[in-house]
Design a protein around this motif. Structure first.
Motif, PDB file in Angstrom:
ATOM      1  N   VAL A 354       0.862  -1.181   0.000  1.00  0.00           N
ATOM      2  CA  VAL A 354       0.000   0.000   0.000  1.00  0.00           C
ATOM      3  C   VAL A 354       0.894   1.226   0.000  1.00  0.00           C
ATOM      4  O   VAL A 354       1.739   1.391   0.891  1.00  0.00           O
ATOM      5  N   ARG A 355       0.722   2.058  -0.999  1.00  0.00           N
ATOM      6  CA  ARG A 355       1.567   3.249  -1.164  1.00  0.00           C
ATOM      7  C   ARG A 355       0.752   4.509  -0.843  1.00  0.00           C
ATOM      8  O   ARG A 355      -0.353   4.708  -1.363  1.00  0.00           O
ATOM      9  N   PHE A 356       1.280   5.340   0.059  1.00  0.00           N
ATOM     10  CA  PHE A 356       0.686   6.635   0.372  1.00  0.00           C
ATOM     11  C   PHE A 356       1.601   7.727  -0.147  1.00  0.00           C
ATOM     12  O   PHE A 356       2.828   7.633  -0.034  1.00  0.00           O
ATOM     13  N   VAL A 357       1.022   8.776  -0.712  1.00  0.00           N
ATOM     14  CA  VAL A 357       1.781   9.952  -1.098  1.00  0.00           C
ATOM     15  C   VAL A 357       1.645  10.972   0.023  1.00  0.00           C
ATOM     16  O   VAL A 357       0.555  11.485   0.281  1.00  0.00           O
ATOM     17  N   ASN A 358       2.775  11.229   0.693  1.00  0.00           N
ATOM     18  CA  ASN A 358       2.761  12.083   1.869  1.00  0.00           C
ATOM     19  C   ASN A 358       1.745  11.560   2.884  1.00  0.00           C
ATOM     20  O   ASN A 358       1.834  10.429   3.319  1.00  0.00           O
ATOM     21  N   SER A 359       0.711  12.341   3.189  1.00  0.00           N
ATOM     22  CA  SER A 359      -0.234  11.927   4.215  1.00  0.00           C
ATOM     23  C   SER A 359      -1.625  12.469   3.901  1.00  0.00           C
ATOM     24  O   SER A 359      -1.807  13.236   2.959  1.00  0.00           O
ATOM     25  N   LEU A 360      -2.582  12.039   4.685  1.00  0.00           N
ATOM     26  CA  LEU A 360      -3.942  12.548   4.536  1.00  0.00           C
ATOM     27  C   LEU A 360      -3.983  14.007   4.965  1.00  0.00           C
ATOM     28  O   LEU A 360      -3.523  14.359   6.048  1.00  0.00           O
TER      29      LEU A 360
END
Length: 401
Positions: A354-360
């Motif tokens: 699971v890849r996140f770009v920066n954060s929510l």
């Protein structure tokens, strides 16, 4: 903190007691014949109680994590009251979303939770306690089963595609003849790509509602945005089609076992065993079950030839329930048992990335809706998921009627 742990332990013991004294007897009946109307009502009540126990345990675990984070934060500044006061003031301004236009919450699990404004009755002091579950981390934990089950998480600073080479076949050795050229087949490689799909939610709230409400409207809106994004992310990482969206772990997995004809989509004891052993030993040893919530009731009824149930309820704080010695995680997004449906998955979930770009991001703007005197709130998350090794995870598919 000790009291919370004791409370969790007590609830786990109550759940195990319910299973031993009511659940097993009803499951035994279900294995022999159809329920009577009265028995059906009892079984549904037991299932509801199991669900309620699960929600209470989740709530207490989040409360425990919140208390731990607060204690860790306080310990950092215990010897300097001036610094502690200054940092606490800044932290409150950020968490209240009143003095900062943008607040980032990452998914490390170490964030401070947001406190409700309880300093005055008008800010919510009459209606709600001083703190509550983390508004943004809670939805992820509740709704994204693959994260709970051990998916590999990576975070990148930007959202460009990430190309991942992988082995599609490993080649093979061949039997050899003395004094002849050695032979064998070569391995093959392919590529897969992690993207950055956008998940978002937007709310506009009148200035009058924010200023005049007796409850913390900002806190409520932020919580709802976090829940909505968490629900959508959980759905896509579970059953996303992979067509212009994330390929969920169920969609990306191959079928390891197909149900027997005449069972109308439900899994039998033998199906569970076969699915377990359809995974190679290295992956099996690190395997976890992800099972549709609507399939858990049927799984609890399954037992072997000696009368021992497959499902083992946990009585240890922090430990999940087990099937064949491996942890079980429920998923509300997976399909219910049916012909052709895939309600059960087993394997090494760490093979799903699971890849996140920066954060929510949760943002507030007092200017965007200036003409209508409204305040705008939005949440944005960029993420994707993919199964890096198809042999690591497989599903059960319901057979024909």
């Amino acid at each position: 903190m000790t009291a919370v742990k004791e409370n969790i332990k007590r609830i786990l013991e109550e759940r195990a007691f319910l299973w031993e004294n009511q659940g097993k007897a009803l499951a035994d009946i279900a294995n022999l014949r159809e329920f009577t109307a009265e028995e059906r009502v009892k079984f549904e009540a037991v299932e509801a109680d199991f669900g309620a126990f699960g929600q209470r345990i989740k709530a207490l675990e989040l409360s425990l994590d919140q208390e731990r984070q607060i204690n860790e934060f306080a310990a950092l500044f215990q010897n300097d009251n001036t610094v502690r006061t200054a940092v606490e003031t800044e932290l409150r301004s950020v968490l209240s979303l009143r003095e900062k236009s943008e607040v980032d919450f990452s998914f490390t699990g170490k964030e401070m939770t947001r406190a409700l404004a309880t300093g005055t009755a008008g800010a919510g002091g009459n209606l709600i306690p001083a703190t509550f579950w983390d508004m943004l981390i809670q939805p992820l934990r509740n709704f994204v089963s693959v994260l709970n089950a051990g998916a590999t998480q990576i975070t990148t600073a930007s959202g460009e595609n990430i190309t991942i080479p992988r082995v599609s076949s490993y080649g093979a050795a061949a039997a050899q003849v003395e004094a002849t050229q050695l032979t064998g087949s070569d391995p093959a490689f392919d590529q897969t790509t992690l993207k950055a799909f956008k998940f978002g939610d937007f709310r506009d709230v009148s200035r009058e509602l924010i200023d005049d409400s007796a409850i913390d409207i900002e806190g409520l809106i932020t919580k709802l945005i976090g829940q909505n994004i968490g629900l959508l992310l959980g759905q896509k990482l579970s059953t996303g089609t992979g067509i212009n969206q994330t390929a969920g772990i169920v969609t990306a997995s191959t079928v390891g076992v197909t149900g027997a004809t005449g069972v109308s989509g439900a899994a039998t004891f033998d199906n569970i065993i076969d699915l377990f052993y359809s995974i190679g030993a290295p992956y099996r040893g690190n395997g976890s079950w992800i099972i549709a919530d609507q399939a858990l009731g049927g799984i609890r009824k399954l037992k072997d030839s000696t009368g021992r149930y497959l499902w083992e309820p946990s009585v240890v704080f922090g430990a999940p329930d087990l099937i064949l010695g491996r942890p079980v995680f429920g998923d509300p997004n997976m399909a219910a048992p049916a012909i052709g449906a895939k309600p059960i998955l087993f394997g090494d979930i760490s093979a799903y990335w699971v890849r996140f770009v920066n954060s929510l991001r949760i943002e507030r703007s007092d200017q965007a809706l200036f003409g209508t005197d409204q305040v705008a709130f939005r949440g944005v998350l960029r993420a994707d998921g993919l199964l890096t090794d198809p042999s690591a995870v497989k599903t059960f598919q319901g057979g024909a009627s």
